[in-house]
Write a protein that holds these residues in place. Sequence first.
Motif, PDB file in Angstrom:
ATOM      1  N   ASP A   3       0.867  -1.262  -0.062  1.00 34.22           N
ATOM      2  CA  ASP A   3      -0.050   0.024  -0.113  1.00 34.22           C
ATOM      3  C   ASP A   3       0.833   1.320   0.095  1.00 34.22           C
ATOM      4  N   SER A   4       2.040   1.215   0.474  1.00 33.74           N
ATOM      5  CA  SER A   4       2.883   2.226   0.660  1.00 33.74           C
ATOM      6  C   SER A   4       3.544   2.595  -0.469  1.00 33.74           C
ATOM      7  N   LEU A   5       3.904   1.474  -1.497  1.00 34.76           N
ATOM      8  CA  LEU A   5       4.253   1.579  -2.539  1.00 34.76           C
ATOM      9  C   LEU A   5       3.388   2.117  -3.636  1.00 34.76           C
ATOM     10  N   ALA A   6       2.208   1.675  -3.582  1.00 36.24           N
ATOM     11  CA  ALA A   6       0.920   2.132  -4.172  1.00 36.24           C
ATOM     12  C   ALA A   6       0.747   3.645  -4.095  1.00 36.24           C
ATOM     13  N   ASP A   7       0.893   4.067  -2.868  1.00 39.41           N
ATOM     14  CA  ASP A   7       0.655   5.515  -2.508  1.00 39.41           C
ATOM     15  C   ASP A   7       1.838   6.384  -3.147  1.00 39.41           C
ATOM     16  N   GLU A   8       2.984   5.638  -3.130  1.00 36.42           N
ATOM     17  CA  GLU A   8       4.141   6.633  -3.631  1.00 36.42           C
ATOM     18  C   GLU A   8       4.016   6.613  -5.497  1.00 36.42           C
ATOM     19  N   VAL A   9       3.482   5.504  -5.762  1.00 31.77           N
ATOM     20  CA  VAL A   9       3.218   5.610  -7.268  1.00 31.77           C
ATOM     21  C   VAL A   9       2.065   6.520  -7.686  1.00 31.77           C
ATOM     22  N   GLU A  14       0.427  11.941  -9.675  1.00 34.22           N
ATOM     23  CA  GLU A  14       0.036  13.278  -9.595  1.00 34.22           C
ATOM     24  C   GLU A  14       0.889  14.282 -10.010  1.00 34.22           C
ATOM     25  N   HIS A  15       2.099  14.199  -9.865  1.00 32.87           N
ATOM     26  CA  HIS A  15       3.193  15.259 -10.129  1.00 32.87           C
ATOM     27  C   HIS A  15       3.057  15.143 -11.791  1.00 32.87           C
ATOM     28  N   LEU A  16       3.171  13.871 -12.241  1.00 34.53           N
ATOM     29  CA  LEU A  16       3.334  13.765 -13.925  1.00 34.53           C
ATOM     30  C   LEU A  16       1.953  14.516 -14.556  1.00 34.53           C
ATOM     31  N   GLU A  17       0.915  14.251 -13.742  1.00 35.35           N
ATOM     32  CA  GLU A  17      -0.420  14.984 -14.389  1.00 35.35           C
ATOM     33  C   GLU A  17      -0.305  16.389 -14.264  1.00 35.35           C
ATOM     34  N   GLN A  18       0.484  17.149 -13.216  1.00 34.73           N
ATOM     35  CA  GLN A  18       0.534  18.580 -13.137  1.00 34.73           C
ATOM     36  C   GLN A  18       1.300  18.839 -14.584  1.00 34.73           C
ATOM     37  N   LEU A  19       2.411  18.152 -14.668  1.00 30.88           N
ATOM     38  CA  LEU A  19       3.237  18.391 -15.837  1.00 30.88           C
ATOM     39  C   LEU A  19       2.338  18.413 -17.127  1.00 30.88           C
ATOM     40  N   ARG A  20       1.734  17.205 -17.277  1.00 29.52           N
ATOM     41  CA  ARG A  20       0.780  16.863 -18.473  1.00 29.52           C
ATOM     42  C   ARG A  20      -0.033  18.116 -18.510  1.00 29.52           C
ATOM     43  N   GLY A  21      -0.403  18.422 -17.717  1.00 29.27           N
ATOM     44  CA  GLY A  21      -1.726  19.657 -17.794  1.00 29.27           C
ATOM     45  C   GLY A  21      -0.964  20.759 -18.390  1.00 29.27           C
ATOM     46  N   VAL A  51      -1.685  -0.314 -10.109  1.00 31.10           N
ATOM     47  CA  VAL A  51      -1.938  -0.065  -8.695  1.00 31.10           C
ATOM     48  C   VAL A  51      -3.153  -0.553  -8.209  1.00 31.10           C
ATOM     49  N   GLU A  52      -4.061  -0.280  -8.897  1.00 32.23           N
ATOM     50  CA  GLU A  52      -5.330  -0.869  -8.618  1.00 32.23           C
ATOM     51  C   GLU A  52      -5.519  -2.456  -8.532  1.00 32.23           C
ATOM     52  N   LEU A  53      -4.821  -3.317  -9.330  1.00 29.95           N
ATOM     53  CA  LEU A  53      -4.707  -4.758  -9.439  1.00 29.95           C
ATOM     54  C   LEU A  53      -3.956  -5.380  -8.044  1.00 29.95           C
ATOM     55  N   CYS A  54      -2.633  -4.306  -7.835  1.00 26.11           N
ATOM     56  CA  CYS A  54      -1.910  -4.658  -6.452  1.00 26.11           C
ATOM     57  C   CYS A  54      -2.851  -4.598  -5.460  1.00 26.11           C
ATOM     58  N   ARG A  55      -3.626  -3.410  -5.401  1.00 27.13           N
ATOM     59  CA  ARG A  55      -4.559  -3.242  -4.180  1.00 27.13           C
ATOM     60  C   ARG A  55      -5.454  -4.365  -3.831  1.00 27.13           C
ATOM     61  N   GLN A  56      -5.796  -4.894  -4.919  1.00 28.48           N
ATOM     62  CA  GLN A  56      -6.654  -6.051  -5.181  1.00 28.48           C
ATOM     63  C   GLN A  56      -5.921  -7.493  -4.764  1.00 28.48           C
ATOM     64  N   ARG A  57      -4.747  -7.338  -4.731  1.00 31.03           N
ATOM     65  CA  ARG A  57      -4.044  -8.653  -4.607  1.00 31.03           C
ATOM     66  C   ARG A  57      -3.816  -9.325  -5.674  1.00 31.03           C
ATOM     67  N   LEU A  58      -4.059  -8.761  -6.915  1.00 34.12           N
ATOM     68  CA  LEU A  58      -4.043  -9.560  -8.237  1.00 34.12           C
ATOM     69  C   LEU A  58      -2.687  -9.234  -8.920  1.00 34.12           C
ATOM     70  N   HIS A  59      -1.627  -9.738  -7.993  1.00 31.42           N
ATOM     71  CA  HIS A  59      -0.309  -9.286  -8.321  1.00 31.42           C
ATOM     72  C   HIS A  59       0.320 -10.021  -9.675  1.00 31.42           C
ATOM     73  N   LEU A  60      -0.034 -11.118 -10.038  1.00 36.55           N
ATOM     74  CA  LEU A  60       0.298 -11.653 -11.291  1.00 36.55           C
ATOM     75  C   LEU A  60      -0.392 -10.882 -12.448  1.00 36.55           C
ATOM     76  N   ALA A  61      -1.599 -10.490 -12.326  1.00 33.97           N
ATOM     77  CA  ALA A  61      -2.330  -9.685 -13.304  1.00 33.97           C
ATOM     78  C   ALA A  61      -1.831  -8.293 -13.497  1.00 33.97           C
ATOM     79  N   ALA A  62      -1.184  -7.580 -12.218  1.00 36.66           N
ATOM     80  CA  ALA A  62      -0.672  -6.380 -12.522  1.00 36.66           C
ATOM     81  C   ALA A  62       0.580  -6.410 -13.215  1.00 36.66           C
ATOM     82  N   PHE A  63       1.389  -7.456 -13.293  1.00 39.31           N
ATOM     83  CA  PHE A  63       2.823  -7.458 -13.826  1.00 39.31           C
ATOM     84  C   PHE A  63       2.791  -7.047 -15.259  1.00 39.31           C
ATOM     85  N   PRO A  64       1.697  -7.226 -16.258  1.00 40.50           N
ATOM     86  CA  PRO A  64       1.867  -6.955 -17.582  1.00 40.50           C
ATOM     87  C   PRO A  64       1.638  -5.433 -17.544  1.00 40.50           C
ATOM     88  N   MET A  65       0.928  -4.853 -16.558  1.00 39.86           N
ATOM     89  CA  MET A  65       0.525  -3.375 -16.610  1.00 39.86           C
ATOM     90  C   MET A  65       2.043  -2.627 -16.104  1.00 39.86           C
TER      91      MET A  65
END
Length: 182
Positions: A3-9, A14-21, A51-65
């Motif tokens: 969860d802390s890694l997901a929060d960091e991501v 969010e920083h990238l989104e500001q730059l994109r804006g 991040v969403e897949l990891c939060r749902q504990r679907l780590h193998l599904a998160a790998f391709p993303m």
Amino acid sequence: PMDSLADEVLQRLEHLEQLRGRFVIRAATLPADLVLAGLYDELRDAALLAVELCRQRLHLAAFPMARMVFESTQRLIALATDDDYLRVGVRAWLYYLRKDKRIAHLARGTGTAQDWYTRSVNQMQHIWCAHNQDAVALLHEETARLDAFQKARTPDNFMGADLGDIVDQRHAKMASASGKPV
């Protein structure tokens, strides 16, 4: 820890989104800017899904993303840090258009796919010529470069080279631009 890694991501996104804006697609560099925006969107969407897949504990599904995030980041860096951003961006735009043409070929057949591709290039040329006097030449030159890449069987990307090597070479440029040591 996940969860802390997901929060960091999410914070970094969010920083990238500001730059994109703040990023503006300019008429003179239209194809390059469209690709850069598309690569950012691909990176963001894949990261959010991972991040969403990891939060749902679907780590193998998160790998391709996560892999897609990594590869999108490489492509984004290769384009954004190139000394000839416009030329590389035109090549990237044509490269992705060709990939779409291959998909259209499978779905609709060769003639329809080629007609669509030709129409798309002609539309870009028509729109872009009014804003960049080199548009026609750049489209033709970068088409020829992609053809040469294909003939030489270089890595399948718009750079015709290993993106990992390119990104490795660009670290110094990125560090210098950010004011941080390498």
